[in-house]
Design an enzyme around this catalytic site. Sequence first.
Site, mmCIF file in Angstrom:
data_model
loop_
_atom_site.group_PDB
_atom_site.id
_atom_site.type_symbol
_atom_site.label_atom_id
_atom_site.label_comp_id
_atom_site.label_asym_id
_atom_site.label_seq_id
_atom_site.Cartn_x
_atom_site.Cartn_y
_atom_site.Cartn_z
ATOM 1 C CG HIS B 122 -1.926 0.940 1.430
ATOM 2 N ND1 HIS B 122 -1.695 2.230 1.832
ATOM 3 C CD2 HIS B 122 -3.266 0.826 1.252
ATOM 4 C CE1 HIS B 122 -2.858 2.869 1.900
ATOM 5 N NE2 HIS B 122 -3.826 2.043 1.548
ATOM 6 C CD GLN B 200 -6.882 -4.513 4.157
ATOM 7 O OE1 GLN B 200 -7.846 -5.226 4.461
ATOM 8 N NE2 GLN B 200 -7.028 -3.246 3.806
ATOM 9 C CE LYS B 223 -7.476 -0.259 6.369
ATOM 10 N NZ LYS B 223 -8.239 0.330 5.268
ATOM 11 C CB CYS B 363 -3.850 3.399 -1.470
ATOM 12 S SG CYS B 363 -5.116 4.620 -1.137
#
Lengths: 126, 406
Positions: B122, B200, B223, B363
């Site tokens: 990213h 993530q 997230k 991104c």
Amino acid sequence: MNAEAMYNEVILDHYKYPQNFGKLENPNIVHRESNTLCGDVVEIQMKLNGENKISDAKFIGQGCAISQSSTDILLNNIKGKTIENIKNFDKDFILKLLGIEISPARLKCALLPLVALKTAVQKIKS
Amino acid sequence: MFDVEKVREDFPILKRKIDGKPLVFLDSASTSQKPIQVINAIKEYYEMHNANPHRSLYKLCEEATELYENTRKKVAEFINAKHPEEIIFVRNTNEAMNLIAHSFALPKLHNPNEIILSVMEHHANIVPWQYVRDNNGASLKFIDIKKDGTLNLEQLNPNSNTKMVSLTNASNVLGTINPIKDIGKIAHENGSLFVVDGAQSVPHMPIDVQDIGCDFLAFSGHKMLAPMNIGVLYGRKELLEDMEPFMLGSDMIKEVTLEKATWNDVPWKFEAGTPNVEGAVGLSTAIDYLNDLGMDDVRKHEKEITAYALDKLSEIDGLKVYGPTAADMRGGVISFNLAGIHSHDLATILNDFGIAIRSGHHCCMPLMKRLGIPAAARASFYIYTTKYEIDALANALKRSKAVFSK
């Protein structure tokens, strides 16, 4: 709003079979503009005649159906126009040409060729 | 027993209609939705406990300080850090990477030192290191990906100049889960520090920093059910103690005179200014929520949904999925393109069906370039994603094809 209405046959036709896609030989003006957020790119090339009118215009680019068809449709409407005419083009002019309602999120896509065109003509010494 | 329908009842936003159609939220890799427990905890904080922590002697301040510092302990337990002081609150993963770049890499690295990254990173795990390179002469090396979307680890060849390896645990585009424990071993055998981008992974699977053996781990609260602007940088205590502060000003000092200041202890040395107590309260409640579900079950549910989605999407002609084909090699993220339709157009049409997906470069512009595509559509899943939502996605994609074949 209904997105499917945005992708009508005219828009999709210009997207899939653009009439002005390609490269001009010896253009007087070349300008590339991109939409940094989504990566859409158009490069507009134009030829001027002795009276400072657009005699020919083509574009290359990649991006969504809205940005690419908007560019193709706009170029159909600039041939024979003067630099002064182009300086007066605005958002409403493009939206009227496209003939569809554009959602706020996609307005930037539709206006990309206008930004490209207006920046391009600024390069011409008056 | 994990029950997705019961989970969904806790998320008020999932009852929302988008132009009369039920919301199908498939963009949790961007940000997750929030359960009522988190929303209520924040409300209760402002109704009962709000004060500026660490500063005053009255009751509310004591409570706000306790709420904030207890979250630090809870985060430490959640990722199995040895000490709560190894948890630094930041705004997000991106800020955590900047903290490491400015407080560690910038002052301590120099030419000919090297940082190893990968093409699947990213921007948050690329741009800060480019800044380091441009300002102290260190160089960057990027590991490539293989055809299947996994890292080409043969290119992970640290040498005596390699001072840092910084990689994502799970790709936000390809979904690929990287073998970070093995990578950490290779980095450490070489004496390099190992930084993990956990944006993530931490929300989606059990993570144990001591087992991984990483030196830093960065992740974002938003997230993982918590509010935006509360994130975490985990760093080994010895490293943090040896680092200079990133932001300067209040709360991060011990003593200030007109001539100079001395720094506070770790972790407060890295937390200048009034902290985000509301965010910490939300994060604490989010962690409770995830712990109640069990992170093993969270992972199991997402794997099941991902396998189902991979299967459903493979039935659509002209649809190309990027990344590993097996669900157990990937997180709950599927990026794809449908032939002849730009991802922005897809996202616009899907919105008509109440379906929220991400489109664009995610991104990850270098990865897009590596894959040879300008953009991609992405559906991403979480604890509240159901198989009928995947069916809705597949049907809407088929409809998009029909719209574009006019």
